[in-house]
Design a protein around this motif. Structure first.
Motif, PDB file in Angstrom:
ATOM      1  N   GLU A  48      46.816  24.378  38.370  1.00 25.39           N
ATOM      2  CA  GLU A  48      47.071  24.306  39.817  1.00 25.39           C
ATOM      3  C   GLU A  48      46.142  25.279  40.532  1.00 25.39           C
ATOM      4  O   GLU A  48      45.755  26.298  39.987  1.00 25.39           O
ATOM      5  CB  GLU A  48      48.548  24.573  40.124  1.00 25.39           C
ATOM      6  N   LEU A  83      46.914  26.119  43.913  1.00 25.01           N
ATOM      7  CA  LEU A  83      47.608  26.391  45.180  1.00 25.01           C
ATOM      8  C   LEU A  83      47.613  27.878  45.493  1.00 25.01           C
ATOM      9  O   LEU A  83      47.650  28.718  44.599  1.00 25.01           O
ATOM     10  CB  LEU A  83      49.034  25.842  45.141  1.00 25.01           C
ATOM     11  N   LYS A 100      40.342  26.831  35.471  1.00 26.85           N
ATOM     12  CA  LYS A 100      41.319  27.606  36.252  1.00 26.85           C
ATOM     13  C   LYS A 100      40.984  29.104  36.229  1.00 26.85           C
ATOM     14  O   LYS A 100      40.905  29.751  37.270  1.00 26.85           O
ATOM     15  CB  LYS A 100      42.725  27.353  35.687  1.00 26.85           C
ATOM     16  N   ASN A 139      39.608  31.371  39.562  1.00 27.77           N
ATOM     17  CA  ASN A 139      40.280  32.558  40.102  1.00 27.77           C
ATOM     18  C   ASN A 139      39.417  33.808  39.966  1.00 27.77           C
ATOM     19  O   ASN A 139      39.334  34.616  40.884  1.00 27.77           O
ATOM     20  CB  ASN A 139      41.629  32.776  39.397  1.00 27.77           C
ATOM     21  N   LEU A 198      36.625  33.769  42.551  1.00 25.56           N
ATOM     22  CA  LEU A 198      37.111  34.115  43.898  1.00 25.56           C
ATOM     23  C   LEU A 198      37.364  35.623  43.987  1.00 25.56           C
ATOM     24  O   LEU A 198      37.021  36.267  44.987  1.00 25.56           O
ATOM     25  CB  LEU A 198      38.382  33.331  44.230  1.00 25.56           C
ATOM     26  N   ILE A 210      35.524  38.376  46.550  1.00 26.38           N
ATOM     27  CA  ILE A 210      36.225  39.382  47.369  1.00 26.38           C
ATOM     28  C   ILE A 210      35.723  40.777  47.000  1.00 26.38           C
ATOM     29  O   ILE A 210      35.445  41.609  47.866  1.00 26.38           O
ATOM     30  CB  ILE A 210      37.758  39.312  47.135  1.00 26.38           C
ATOM     31  N   PHE A 233      36.544  33.629  51.261  1.00 27.56           N
ATOM     32  CA  PHE A 233      36.841  34.690  50.285  1.00 27.56           C
ATOM     33  C   PHE A 233      35.776  35.775  50.255  1.00 27.56           C
ATOM     34  O   PHE A 233      35.473  36.351  49.230  1.00 27.56           O
ATOM     35  CB  PHE A 233      37.111  34.093  48.888  1.00 27.56           C
ATOM     36  N   LEU A 234      35.216  36.041  51.431  1.00 30.50           N
ATOM     37  CA  LEU A 234      34.282  37.155  51.574  1.00 30.50           C
ATOM     38  C   LEU A 234      34.816  38.165  52.590  1.00 30.50           C
ATOM     39  O   LEU A 234      34.051  38.923  53.172  1.00 30.50           O
ATOM     40  CB  LEU A 234      32.913  36.643  52.022  1.00 30.50           C
ATOM     41  N   ASN A 235      36.153  38.128  52.830  1.00 30.70           N
ATOM     42  CA  ASN A 235      36.714  39.087  53.783  1.00 30.70           C
ATOM     43  C   ASN A 235      37.022  40.390  53.066  1.00 30.70           C
ATOM     44  O   ASN A 235      37.863  40.426  52.169  1.00 30.70           O
ATOM     45  CB  ASN A 235      37.997  38.540  54.408  1.00 30.70           C
ATOM     46  N   GLY A 295      41.601  45.319  48.933  1.00 26.96           N
ATOM     47  CA  GLY A 295      41.682  44.839  47.550  1.00 26.96           C
ATOM     48  C   GLY A 295      42.616  43.648  47.454  1.00 26.96           C
ATOM     49  O   GLY A 295      43.544  43.509  48.237  1.00 26.96           O
ATOM     50  N   TYR A 296      42.333  42.787  46.493  1.00 26.99           N
ATOM     51  CA  TYR A 296      43.193  41.608  46.309  1.00 26.99           C
ATOM     52  C   TYR A 296      44.446  42.008  45.543  1.00 26.99           C
ATOM     53  O   TYR A 296      44.444  42.945  44.746  1.00 26.99           O
ATOM     54  CB  TYR A 296      42.446  40.480  45.594  1.00 26.99           C
ATOM     55  N   GLY A 297      45.538  41.270  45.811  1.00 27.86           N
ATOM     56  CA  GLY A 297      46.782  41.484  45.070  1.00 27.86           C
ATOM     57  C   GLY A 297      47.363  40.132  44.675  1.00 27.86           C
ATOM     58  O   GLY A 297      46.634  39.152  44.554  1.00 27.86           O
ATOM     59  N   CYS A 304      48.360  36.351  40.819  1.00 28.84           N
ATOM     60  CA  CYS A 304      47.340  35.556  40.111  1.00 28.84           C
ATOM     61  C   CYS A 304      46.054  36.329  39.829  1.00 28.84           C
ATOM     62  O   CYS A 304      45.704  36.534  38.667  1.00 28.84           O
ATOM     63  CB  CYS A 304      47.032  34.304  40.916  1.00 28.84           C
ATOM     64  N   PHE A 305      45.336  36.738  40.879  1.00 22.84           N
ATOM     65  CA  PHE A 305      44.015  37.336  40.647  1.00 22.84           C
ATOM     66  C   PHE A 305      44.064  38.537  39.688  1.00 22.84           C
ATOM     67  O   PHE A 305      43.309  38.565  38.711  1.00 22.84           O
ATOM     68  CB  PHE A 305      43.345  37.726  41.967  1.00 22.84           C
ATOM     69  N   ARG A 347      42.563  45.376  57.101  1.00 23.14           N
ATOM     70  CA  ARG A 347      42.192  43.954  57.033  1.00 23.14           C
ATOM     71  C   ARG A 347      41.264  43.535  58.166  1.00 23.14           C
ATOM     72  O   ARG A 347      41.072  42.327  58.385  1.00 23.14           O
ATOM     73  CB  ARG A 347      43.468  43.097  57.067  1.00 23.14           C
TER      74      ARG A 347
END
Ligand code: UGA
Length: 435
Positions: free
Chosen positions: A151, A153, A204, A208, A211, A215, A249-251, A255-257, A260-261, A409
Motif C-alpha cells: 500500500e 496510502l 514499497k 518510502n 521519499l 525530505i 516531499f522537498l519541504n 524531520g519526518y516521523g 512508516c518512514f 514547518r
C-alpha cells in the motif's frame, strides 16, 4: 467479490472500507475485541478524514463485516489480505511474529484455493516465508498462492490515496494470482504494475526510503541555507520545477516521523546489511533525520538561553496534519527534550491531544491555539495544521509573554510576523523581526 482483510489497523481498515466502496464484500478481522466493538458501531479507532462516513455507509450496505477470528477470514474470502503490524525490533529489523501467526492460522484452516496477499510493509522475501509457512502447517492439500500488493496510502489522506492511487503494484508468481488481483482492482482507474513478489516487496521499501531521502536532502539543504544566508523554499522551488526532481516531499522541517518512514528506512538498511550490500547511504538518512530535530532544539535553546521554568507553547503534536497519530512524532521528542531542560509546556493539537495526554498527563492542554500561546516565553510550531496558518498573528502577539516564534514547518506568514515586530525563526531561512 468476497475479500478478507486480516488486521484492522490503519492499512487494513482503510483497505477494507475502500474495497467495500468499490463494490466488494469485505470481512475485516482483528484480535482486539474492544476495537471491534467500536468498529461495529461505526466508530473508527483512529482519526482519518472520511473514515467514519465510509465505515457507517458500508456497515449499512452490509458489504462490511467484522470478526475477531482469523479462521473466519480464511473461510470467507478467496483473496485474503494480510494487514497486521510489523513493528521494529532493535537496529530496525521488522518483527514478523504477527505475520507468521496469521500464515500458520491460514494454513491450518485452508480447505480450498486461497490467494494470500501481503499488504503490510514487509522485508524482502517475506512472500517466500509465508509460502513456506503455509505449506509446512497446512493440514490438507488445498492449493494457494502468495502475492504482494504493497500500500502507498498516507495517513490523513488514506482514503483518497486508496481510492485514487497513482498505481497499484501486484507482485505475483502465477497467472491465477494475477487474474484474481486484477479482479480486486477492476474498479480502480490507474496503471496496474505486475511484478515478481520480491520486486513488489522492494518497490514499497524503495519508495518510502526514497521519499525519506528527498525530505532529508531538503532538511540538509535547509542547514546549508541557514549557514549561507540562502532560503530553502526558494532553492527547492527552483529544483522542483525540474520534472526529473519534482516538487513533492522537498519541504524542509523538523524531520519526518510517523509509523512508516523511520521504521521502513531502518528496515531497508537492515535488509541491505543482511544481503551484504553497503547500507551507509540509507543509515545516513535515519541519522540525519534525528539530527534535524536536535538542530531545531539547539536553535530554541540558543535563543531562549535558559530553558528552566520557561513556558513554551507547542502548536501541533501529531507527526503530520490530519491525523491523531503520535508514532515517532517530532513534537513528542521535542517536548521530552524541553521538559528535561525544565521548561513547562502549553500544548495544542486539533485532534491529537487525547492521545498525548496518555503519554504526558502533566502538560497543559489548551482549548485552542491562542490559549496555548497565553503567557508563553515562545511559541513553537511542530505540525502545519491549516488552522495554525490561518491564526491571526496579532492575536498571538497579544497573548505571548515574549513575541518569539520557532516555526518548524515554515507555515506561518513571515511578512506579517515582521510587520508585527515579532521574532520568527523558520527552517532554512534567516529569522525575521527584532533580535
Ligand atoms: C508514508 C508514505 O508517504 C506513503 O506513501 C506510505 O504508504 C506510508 O508511509 C506507509 O508506508 O504506510 P505517512 O507516513 O502516512 O505515509 O505520511 P507522509 O505524508 O509520507 O509524511 C511522513 C513524514 O514526513 C511526516 O512527518 C511529514 O511531516 C514529513 N514530511 C513529508 C516532511 O517533513 N516534508 C515533506 O516534504 C513531506
Amino acid at each position: 467479490m468476497k475479500v478478507s482483510v486480516i488486521g484492522s489497523g490503519h492499512v487494513g481498515l482503510v483497505t477494507g472500507v475502500c474495497f467495500a466502496e468499490k463494490g466488494h464484500e469485505i470481512l475485516c478481522v482483528d484480535h482486539d475485541t474492544e476495537k471491534l466493538a467500536k468498529l461495529k458501531k461505526g466508530e473508527s479507532p483512529f482519526y482519518e478524514p472520511g473514515m467514519n462516513e465510509l465505515l457507517q455507509k458500508h456497515l449499512a450496505s452490509k458489504r462490511l463485516q467484522f470478526s475477531n477470528r482469523t479462521e473466519d477470514a480464511v473461510e470467507y474470502g478467496q483473496a485474503i489480505f494480510i494487514c497486521v503490524g510489523t513493528p521494529s525490533t532493535a537496529r530496525g529489523k521488522a518483527d514478523m511474529t504477527f505475520v507468521e501467526k496469521v500464515a500458520q492460522t491460514i494454513a491450518e484452516n485452508l480447505k480450498e484455493y486461497r490467494l494470500v496477499i501481503e499488504k503490510s510493509t514487509v522485508p524482502i522475501k517475506t512472500g517466500e516465508r509465508i509460502k513456506r509457512t503455509i505449506a509446512r502447517y497446512a493440514k490438507g492439500d488445498a492449493q494457494f498462492d502468495v502475492a504482494s500488493n504493497p500500500e502507498f496510502l498516507r495517513e490523513g489522506s488514506a482514503i483518497e490515496d486508496t481510492l485514487k492511487p497513482d498505481r497499484v503494484v501486484v507482485g505475483v508468481d502465477s497467472a491465477k494470482a494475477e487474474s484474481l488481483l486484477r479482479e480486486v482492482y477492476a474498479g480502480f482507474n490507474c496503471p496496474i504494475v505486475v511484478t515478481s513478489v520480491g520486486s513488489a516487496e522492494l518497490i514499497k521499501h524503495a519508495s518510502n526510503s526514497f521519499l525519506a531521502l528527498k525530505i532529508t536532502f531538503a532538511n540538509w539543504l535547509a542547514r546549508l541555507c541557514e549557514a549561507s544566508g540562502a532560503d530553502v523554499e526558494q532553492v527547492v522551488h527552483g529544483m522542483g520545477l525540474d520534472h526529473r526532481i519534482g516538487k513533492h516531499f522537498l519541504n524542509a522541517g523538523i524531520g519526518y516521523g510517523g509509523s512508516c518512514f523511520p521504521k521502513d528506512v531502518d528496515a531497508l538498511a537492515h535488509i541491505a546489511e543482511e544481503l551484504r550490500v553497503d547500507a551507509s547511504m540509507i543509515r545516513g538518512i535515519s541519522d540525519m533525520n534525528k539530527g534535524q530535530l536536535q538542530a531545531f532544539y539547539d536553535k530554541i535553546e540558543k535563543e531562549l538561553w535558559v530553558l528552566t521554568d520557561k513556558t513554551i507553547a507547542i502548536w501541533g503534536l501529531a507527526f503530520k496534519p490530519n491525523t491523531d497519530d503520535l508514532r515517532e512524532a517530532p513534537a513528542l521528542r521535542l517536548i521530552e527534550m524541553l521538559k528535561k531542560a525544565g521548561a513547562k509546556i502549553r500544548a495544542h493539537d486539533p485532534v491529537a491531544m487525547p492521545n498525548t495526554r496518555k503519554l504526558h498527563p502533566d502538560l497543559y492542554f489548551a482549548k485552542d491555539a491562542i490559549d496555548a500561546a497565553h503567557g508563553a516565553d515562545a511559541l513553537v510550531v511542530c505540525t502545519e495544521w491549516p488552522q495554525y496558518r490561518e491564526t491571526d498573528l496579532a492575536k498571538v502577539k497579544a497573548v505571548l509573554r515574549v513575541p518569539i516564534i520557532f516555526d518548524g514547518r515554515n507555515c506561518l506568514d513571515r511578512k506579517r510576523a515582521a510587520e508585527l515586530n515579532m521574532r520568527l525563526f523558520g527552517i532554512g531561512k534567516s529569522a525575521v523581526g527584532p533580535a
